[in-house]
Design a protein around this motif. Structure first.
Motif, PDB file in Angstrom:
ATOM      1  N   ALA A  37      11.659 -10.289 -15.399  1.00 61.55           N
ATOM      2  CA  ALA A  37      10.651  -9.520 -16.126  1.00 61.55           C
ATOM      3  C   ALA A  37      10.265 -10.303 -17.366  1.00 61.55           C
ATOM      4  CB  ALA A  37      11.190  -8.144 -16.519  1.00 61.55           C
ATOM      5  N   LEU A  38       8.984 -10.338 -17.655  1.00 64.73           N
ATOM      6  CA  LEU A  38       8.511 -11.000 -18.865  1.00 64.73           C
ATOM      7  C   LEU A  38       8.802 -10.121 -20.077  1.00 64.73           C
ATOM      8  CD1 LEU A  38       5.087 -12.231 -17.436  1.00 64.73           C
ATOM      9  CD2 LEU A  38       7.071 -13.673 -17.987  1.00 64.73           C
ATOM     10  N   GLY A  39       8.717 -10.722 -21.260  1.00 60.27           N
ATOM     11  CA  GLY A  39       8.921  -9.957 -22.482  1.00 60.27           C
ATOM     12  C   GLY A  39      10.190 -10.277 -23.235  1.00 60.27           C
ATOM     13  N   GLY A  40      11.116 -10.985 -22.588  1.00 59.91           N
ATOM     14  CA  GLY A  40      12.321 -11.415 -23.263  1.00 59.91           C
ATOM     15  C   GLY A  40      13.233 -10.279 -23.699  1.00 59.91           C
ATOM     16  N   THR A  41      14.165 -10.609 -24.588  1.00 56.09           N
ATOM     17  CA  THR A  41      15.093  -9.618 -25.125  1.00 56.09           C
ATOM     18  C   THR A  41      14.344  -8.490 -25.817  1.00 56.09           C
ATOM     19  OG1 THR A  41      16.904 -11.202 -25.419  1.00 56.09           O
ATOM     20  CG2 THR A  41      16.917  -9.260 -26.844  1.00 56.09           C
ATOM     21  N   CYS A  42      13.357  -8.840 -26.614  1.00 56.78           N
ATOM     22  CA  CYS A  42      12.621  -7.856 -27.412  1.00 56.78           C
ATOM     23  C   CYS A  42      12.091  -6.713 -26.563  1.00 56.78           C
ATOM     24  CB  CYS A  42      11.472  -8.534 -28.147  1.00 56.78           C
ATOM     25  SG  CYS A  42      10.410  -7.395 -29.061  1.00 56.78           S
ATOM     26  N   LEU A  43      11.383  -7.043 -25.510  1.00 54.88           N
ATOM     27  CA  LEU A  43      10.733  -6.015 -24.703  1.00 54.88           C
ATOM     28  C   LEU A  43      11.711  -5.335 -23.752  1.00 54.88           C
ATOM     29  CD1 LEU A  43       7.234  -6.384 -23.084  1.00 54.88           C
ATOM     30  CD2 LEU A  43       9.020  -5.002 -22.079  1.00 54.88           C
ATOM     31  N   ASN A  44      12.664  -6.077 -23.194  1.00 49.47           N
ATOM     32  CA  ASN A  44      13.531  -5.533 -22.154  1.00 49.47           C
ATOM     33  C   ASN A  44      14.792  -4.862 -22.674  1.00 49.47           C
ATOM     34  OD1 ASN A  44      12.401  -6.457 -19.329  1.00 49.47           O
ATOM     35  ND2 ASN A  44      12.057  -8.165 -20.718  1.00 49.47           N
ATOM     36  N   VAL A  45      15.460  -5.477 -23.633  1.00 40.70           N
ATOM     37  CA  VAL A  45      16.733  -4.922 -24.108  1.00 40.70           C
ATOM     38  C   VAL A  45      16.854  -4.993 -25.632  1.00 40.70           C
ATOM     39  CG1 VAL A  45      18.024  -5.324 -21.976  1.00 40.70           C
ATOM     40  CG2 VAL A  45      17.852  -7.160 -23.662  1.00 40.70           C
ATOM     41  N   GLY A  46      15.722  -4.920 -26.328  1.00 39.98           N
ATOM     42  CA  GLY A  46      15.772  -5.028 -27.787  1.00 39.98           C
ATOM     43  C   GLY A  46      14.808  -4.101 -28.481  1.00 39.98           C
ATOM     44  N   CYS A  47      13.784  -4.699 -29.095  1.00 36.75           N
ATOM     45  CA  CYS A  47      12.851  -3.964 -29.949  1.00 36.75           C
ATOM     46  C   CYS A  47      12.254  -2.728 -29.284  1.00 36.75           C
ATOM     47  CB  CYS A  47      11.701  -4.878 -30.380  1.00 36.75           C
ATOM     48  SG  CYS A  47      12.175  -6.535 -30.899  1.00 36.75           S
ATOM     49  N   ASN A  95       5.200  -1.963 -20.545  1.00 34.34           N
ATOM     50  CA  ASN A  95       4.902  -3.146 -21.347  1.00 34.34           C
ATOM     51  C   ASN A  95       5.039  -4.425 -20.537  1.00 34.34           C
ATOM     52  OD1 ASN A  95       4.501  -2.675 -24.486  1.00 34.34           O
ATOM     53  ND2 ASN A  95       5.870  -1.083 -23.756  1.00 34.34           N
ATOM     54  N   VAL A  96       6.039  -4.478 -19.660  1.00 33.49           N
ATOM     55  CA  VAL A  96       6.221  -5.649 -18.799  1.00 33.49           C
ATOM     56  C   VAL A  96       4.986  -5.852 -17.917  1.00 33.49           C
ATOM     57  CG1 VAL A  96       7.489  -6.544 -16.816  1.00 33.49           C
ATOM     58  CG2 VAL A  96       8.745  -5.633 -18.771  1.00 33.49           C
ATOM     59  N   LYS A  97       4.512  -4.775 -17.318  1.00 36.25           N
ATOM     60  CA  LYS A  97       3.319  -4.868 -16.470  1.00 36.25           C
ATOM     61  C   LYS A  97       2.111  -5.309 -17.284  1.00 36.25           C
ATOM     62  CE  LYS A  97       4.879  -1.411 -13.113  1.00 36.25           C
ATOM     63  NZ  LYS A  97       4.706  -0.028 -12.592  1.00 36.25           N
ATOM     64  N   GLY A  98       2.073  -4.889 -18.540  1.00 37.30           N
ATOM     65  CA  GLY A  98       0.969  -5.298 -19.414  1.00 37.30           C
ATOM     66  C   GLY A  98       0.933  -6.796 -19.628  1.00 37.30           C
ATOM     67  N   ILE A  99       2.102  -7.415 -19.814  1.00 38.16           N
ATOM     68  CA  ILE A  99       2.153  -8.863 -19.993  1.00 38.16           C
ATOM     69  C   ILE A  99       1.786  -9.584 -18.704  1.00 38.16           C
ATOM     70  CG2 ILE A  99       3.597 -10.828 -20.632  1.00 38.16           C
ATOM     71  CD1 ILE A  99       5.256  -8.920 -22.328  1.00 38.16           C
ATOM     72  N   GLU A 100       2.257  -9.067 -17.569  1.00 45.87           N
ATOM     73  CA  GLU A 100       1.892  -9.669 -16.284  1.00 45.87           C
ATOM     74  C   GLU A 100       0.374  -9.655 -16.095  1.00 45.87           C
ATOM     75  OE1 GLU A 100       3.968  -7.709 -13.156  1.00 45.87           O
ATOM     76  OE2 GLU A 100       5.954  -8.205 -13.934  1.00 45.87           O
ATOM     77  N   PHE A 101      -0.253  -8.548 -16.497  1.00 44.81           N
ATOM     78  CA  PHE A 101      -1.713  -8.460 -16.410  1.00 44.81           C
ATOM     79  C   PHE A 101      -2.379  -9.501 -17.301  1.00 44.81           C
ATOM     80  CE2 PHE A 101      -5.525  -6.837 -18.575  1.00 44.81           C
ATOM     81  CZ  PHE A 101      -6.409  -6.789 -17.495  1.00 44.81           C
ATOM     82  N   LEU A 102      -1.848  -9.664 -18.512  1.00 46.43           N
ATOM     83  CA  LEU A 102      -2.428 -10.633 -19.442  1.00 46.43           C
ATOM     84  C   LEU A 102      -2.274 -12.062 -18.927  1.00 46.43           C
ATOM     85  CD1 LEU A 102      -1.259  -9.102 -22.839  1.00 46.43           C
ATOM     86  CD2 LEU A 102      -3.593  -9.166 -21.944  1.00 46.43           C
ATOM     87  N   PHE A 103      -1.169 -12.352 -18.235  1.00 47.54           N
ATOM     88  CA  PHE A 103      -0.993 -13.672 -17.634  1.00 47.54           C
ATOM     89  C   PHE A 103      -2.065 -13.927 -16.572  1.00 47.54           C
ATOM     90  CE2 PHE A 103       3.486 -15.554 -18.376  1.00 47.54           C
ATOM     91  CZ  PHE A 103       3.374 -15.317 -19.728  1.00 47.54           C
ATOM     92  N   LYS A 104      -2.287 -12.933 -15.724  1.00 49.19           N
ATOM     93  CA  LYS A 104      -3.304 -13.084 -14.685  1.00 49.19           C
ATOM     94  C   LYS A 104      -4.696 -13.224 -15.300  1.00 49.19           C
ATOM     95  CE  LYS A 104      -0.660 -10.540 -11.202  1.00 49.19           C
ATOM     96  NZ  LYS A 104      -0.568  -9.287 -10.411  1.00 49.19           N
TER      97      LYS A 104
END
Length: 465
Positions: A37-47, A95-104
């Motif tokens: 999943a994109l987003g790193g620690t911040c998005l997945n298990v942090g902020c 939020n993860v899906k949002g980043i995937e959309f931005l990559f595309k």
């Protein structure tokens, strides 16, 4: 011929923002990320997940404490922890899906797997998209991981770090937190609101080291009032796992006396360290500093040509927005522009209740530097909106140069502090004076009026203080 203009290793806030900006500027860009999943620690298990739990638990606290005072008669409040954790995960997934959309949208390639710099201009990936990829530039954006504590083994069940603390399946009767930094106090606030007895053991003599001392003292006083206990100046030597409980062993630094504290769950929140394992940096000759951070120059370049680094893996505060700014600056630099980060205007926020925020210098730093300054302070007790919200704890303090009145820093403890601080950030970016802020009309009634009043206090004095 290079396959990409730039490959970023790490899909966290620094990495994915760097990738999107680079693609916007016309560079062929890829991100190597193996988490799934994109987003790193911040998005997945942090902020992001921690803020979701802080938000949910704050509602529970309001219902129990303030609803009746406002004339809202509700049935007794109960907390469904599994459902709350499901809500938290839904926020992360969105939020993860949002980043995937931005990559595309921006045509950024996501190479799924774990990356290693195997040679100059070459990244070898192991995982779903295994292979070797070439790039003219490689950006290390691998972030950080929780720092271990000698003598304490994290099992993510009874002894947890910041990741495990987000998934505790039921409210623990007694939660002991090792470390009085941002992570420990935020997560401690979550479980305290949900019904845990919370105690914090801190090695130093103050909480949140590095922040303004007056704010630290006020903050700790408020947290004590909320029911969080503190043992300061104490070194934890171990956690014994018994059948029905944990025993935390610690000694007080002042007299070396030994003590124990029982717990159901222990949270190890002793900071974070750069994550560089498996990147191949030693073989490539990339220099690290004494704390294991990647050494970079003023343009985020390492000592190896074509290899750059940003975010938690280099020197500076371990903050997502700091990494994002560096990501944008590096992308612009690689595209031939002049990327820049103003490290003097990077805000820090603690998302407890009340929130705590700061930017710029503290009084202690100004005194140490021998800088002549003036301090304007205003209590939220004098703010009409804060009174209506039962949120009068705390204050705003603005520090300005004594001769020029230029704003040097601001420190806020109170409602919406994390949003209010950016008014001062913008002012500092433009070199504004305290009087500039004081003469700017603020809507009434708003929390932001406290910022204006503190600026006024740098001059002739506030109106409502």
């Amino acid at each position: 011929m290079a396959e990409y203009d730039v490959i970023i290793i790490g899909g966290g806030p620094g990495g994915y923002v760097c990738a999107i900006r680079a693609a916007q500027l016309g560079l062929k860009t890829a991100v190597v990320e193996g988490r799934g999943a994109l987003g790193g620690t911040c998005l997945n298990v942090g902020c992001i997940p921690s803020k979701a739990l802080l938000h949910a638990s704050e509602f529970a606290h309001e219902a129990e404490g303030n609803f009746a005072a406002m004339g809202i008669n509700a049935k007794s409040v109960s907390v469904d922890v599994p459902k709350m954790l499901g809500y938290k995960q839904s926020v992360v997934d969105s939020n993860v899906k949002g980043i995937e959309f931005l990559f595309k949208k921006n045509k950024v390639d996501w190479i799924k797997g774990w990356g290693r710099i195997s040679a100059k201009g070459e990244v070898t990936v192991e995982g779903e998209n295994a292979g070797v990829h070439k790039a003219r530039n490689i950006v290390i954006a691998t972030g950080s991981e929780p720092s271990p504590l000698k003598g304490v083994e994290v099992d993510q069940e009874r002894v947890v770090d910041s990741t495990g603390a987000l998934d505790i399946p039921k409210v623990p009767r007694k939660l002991v937190i090792i470390g009085a930094g941002v992570i420990g106090l935020e997560l401690g606030s979550v479980w305290k609101r949900l019904g845990s007895e919370v105690a914090v053991i801190e090695y130093l003599d103050q909480i949140t080291p590095g922040m303004d001392l007056e704010v630290c003292k006020t903050f700790q006083k408020i947290l004590r009032k909320q029911g969080i206990d503190f043992v300061m100046g104490a070194a934890v030597s171990g956690v014994e796992k018994l059948k029905t409980k944990l025993k935390v062993a610690y000694s007080l630094r002042k007299d070396d006396s030994a003590h124990e504290m029982d717990a159901d769950v222990v949270l190890v929140a002793t900071g974070r360290r750069p994550f560089t394992k498996g990147l191949g940096l030693e073989a490539l000759g990339v220099a690290l500093d004494e704390r294991g951070r990647v050494r970079t120059d003023a343009h985020w370049r390492t000592n190896v040509e074509g290899v750059l680094a940003i975010g938690d893996v280099i020197a500076g505060p371990m903050l997502a927005h700091k990494a994002e700014d560096e990501g944008v600056a590096v992308a612009e630099q690689l595209a031939g522009q002049h990327g820049h980060v103003n490290y003097g205007v990077i805000p820090s926020v603690i998302y407890t209740s009340p929130e705590v925020a700061m930017v710029g210098q503290t009084e202690e730093q100004l005194k140490e530097a021998g800088r002549a300054y003036k301090a304007g302070k205003f209590s939220f007790m004098g703010n009409g909106r804060a009174k209506a919200h039962f949120a009068t704890d705390g204050f705003v303090k603005i520090l300005a140069d004594k001769a020029t009145d230029r704003i040097l820093g601001a420190h806020v403890i109170g409602p919406m502090a994390g949003d209010l601080i950016h008014e001062v950030c913008v002012a500092m970016e433009f070199g504004a004076s305290a009087e500039d802020l004081a003469r700017t009309c603020h809507a009434h009634p708003t929390f932001s009026e406290a910022m204006r009043e503190a600026a006024m206090a740098c001059g002739d004095g506030p109106i409502h203080g």
